[in-house]
Design an enzyme around this catalytic site. Sequence first.
Site, PDB file in Angstrom:
ATOM      1  N   GLU A  46     -16.646  13.305  85.399  1.00 56.12           N
ATOM      2  CA  GLU A  46     -15.844  13.764  86.667  1.00 56.12           C
ATOM      3  C   GLU A  46     -15.558  15.508  86.427  1.00 56.12           C
ATOM      4  OE1 GLU A  46     -16.089   9.626  87.424  1.00 56.12           O
ATOM      5  OE2 GLU A  46     -15.629  10.561  85.837  1.00 56.12           O
ATOM      6  N   THR A 155     -32.256 -13.849  53.531  1.00 55.80           N
ATOM      7  CA  THR A 155     -31.528 -12.790  53.243  1.00 55.80           C
ATOM      8  C   THR A 155     -30.566 -12.261  51.596  1.00 55.80           C
ATOM      9  OG1 THR A 155     -29.279 -14.673  53.538  1.00 55.80           O
ATOM     10  CG2 THR A 155     -30.569 -13.080  55.185  1.00 55.80           C
ATOM     11  N   THR A 190     -18.391 -12.654  51.697  1.00 55.68           N
ATOM     12  CA  THR A 190     -19.098 -10.447  51.455  1.00 55.68           C
ATOM     13  C   THR A 190     -18.096 -10.168  51.483  1.00 55.68           C
ATOM     14  OG1 THR A 190     -20.455 -11.093  53.527  1.00 55.68           O
ATOM     15  CG2 THR A 190     -20.140  -8.956  53.219  1.00 55.68           C
ATOM     16  N   ASP A 194     -19.452  -8.497  47.363  1.00 58.49           N
ATOM     17  CA  ASP A 194     -19.875  -7.336  47.526  1.00 58.49           C
ATOM     18  C   ASP A 194     -18.907  -6.485  47.688  1.00 58.49           C
ATOM     19  OD1 ASP A 194     -22.494  -8.123  47.704  1.00 58.49           O
ATOM     20  OD2 ASP A 194     -22.148  -8.810  50.009  1.00 58.49           O
ATOM     21  N   SER A 216      -9.882 -17.676  56.086  1.00 60.09           N
ATOM     22  CA  SER A 216      -8.866 -18.309  56.332  1.00 60.09           C
ATOM     23  C   SER A 216      -7.504 -19.033  56.022  1.00 60.09           C
ATOM     24  CB  SER A 216      -9.982 -19.775  56.874  1.00 60.09           C
ATOM     25  OG  SER A 216     -10.421 -20.496  55.692  1.00 60.09           O
ATOM     26  N   GLY A 286     -22.491 -13.187  56.273  1.00 58.26           N
ATOM     27  CA  GLY A 286     -23.176 -14.543  55.852  1.00 58.26           C
ATOM     28  C   GLY A 286     -23.856 -15.614  56.342  1.00 58.26           C
ATOM     29  N   LEU A 289     -20.501 -17.770  58.907  1.00 53.70           N
ATOM     30  CA  LEU A 289     -20.040 -17.217  59.227  1.00 53.70           C
ATOM     31  C   LEU A 289     -20.999 -16.968  60.743  1.00 53.70           C
ATOM     32  CD1 LEU A 289     -17.397 -15.920  61.039  1.00 53.70           C
ATOM     33  CD2 LEU A 289     -17.508 -13.708  59.227  1.00 53.70           C
TER      34      LEU A 289
END
Length: 355
Positions: A46, A155, A190, A194, A216, A286, A289
Amino acid sequence: MAEALRLARKGLYTCDPNPRVGCVIADGQRVLGRGWHASAGGPHAEIVALRDAKDPVSGKTAYVTLEPCAHHGKTPPCTEALIEAGIRRVVIAGSDPHPQVSGSGVEKLRAAGITVESGLMSTEAEALNPGFLSRMRKGRPWVRVKIAISLDGRTALKDGDSKWISSEESRQDVQRWRARSSAILTGIGTVLADNPQMNARVDQDVRQPCRVIADSRWRTPLDSRILSSPEGAVIAGSRLQTVSTALESAGISCLSLPEEDGRLDLAALLSELADREINELQVEAGATLNGTLLTAGLIDEVLIYQAPVLLGDQAAGPFTFGPLESMADRTHLELLETRRFGDDLRIRLQPREGC
């Protein structure tokens, strides 16, 4: 209002954690001023529109995609500026659920004799700010799960190799979704497999998302690429496990969370992220999760890039959950949109309410 929504999208990558807002000041069909909120701490839409107007705006109409603020934050209230400018009519797409606003903006404008109308293009306005609205209404971010899959729903190969299932065009589109996200969530699996960086690589100004790792047992290596970004990273681990001394000594932000059924309590994680003003959370992880988020009812949107390739029945799937006792236990998703990227099909879905 359509022009105000177009302007609001200009802040898609930059105004986090604030909502994306656009404003148009008009005299009938003639536009006098345009504005959008570009960054947190900067002038609101605004104010920018009022400053942009070259002709007097007294007695004119302001179209705003979200209820104007009525409190002093990092900037003065927008309601005061609209009142002082002599605006006589304000049309808003939707109310602001922020506890410091939540109707007070409309009340102040009406108390000053300004006509206020609400609801014009409200669906489109809500779609611009799913994360901010979720954080205000539910106390957690909007959770978007991104998955690249083959035609047979896989995947990654059995050995974890997934580079690349999707096309270059799809991967470029993923970067744009990352850029609009407040944070990227991935799992320790992951990270170890990776070693991703999880940053947003787009050719324009962008506020880089925070990286969040669900780990964890506090196993994230200090030399992980995901920890190297100047924006920092958050590691969420179990309070039942001892936090890595190396991680704490390196100044990594460590969240000790409770467990739920032997797994990290993801609802508690999302609540913590909301406290850190995370609006949109993109999950790139993955099957474990993804599946835990799904069964907990914590997914708001699924973004699938399906490539015309086959990986076979030994390859990994996108979600780990079940087994289901009957077909009545299926998870139903509502199709929102499909779009082609190279040879791939991007499919946007959301879990169907009540299913």
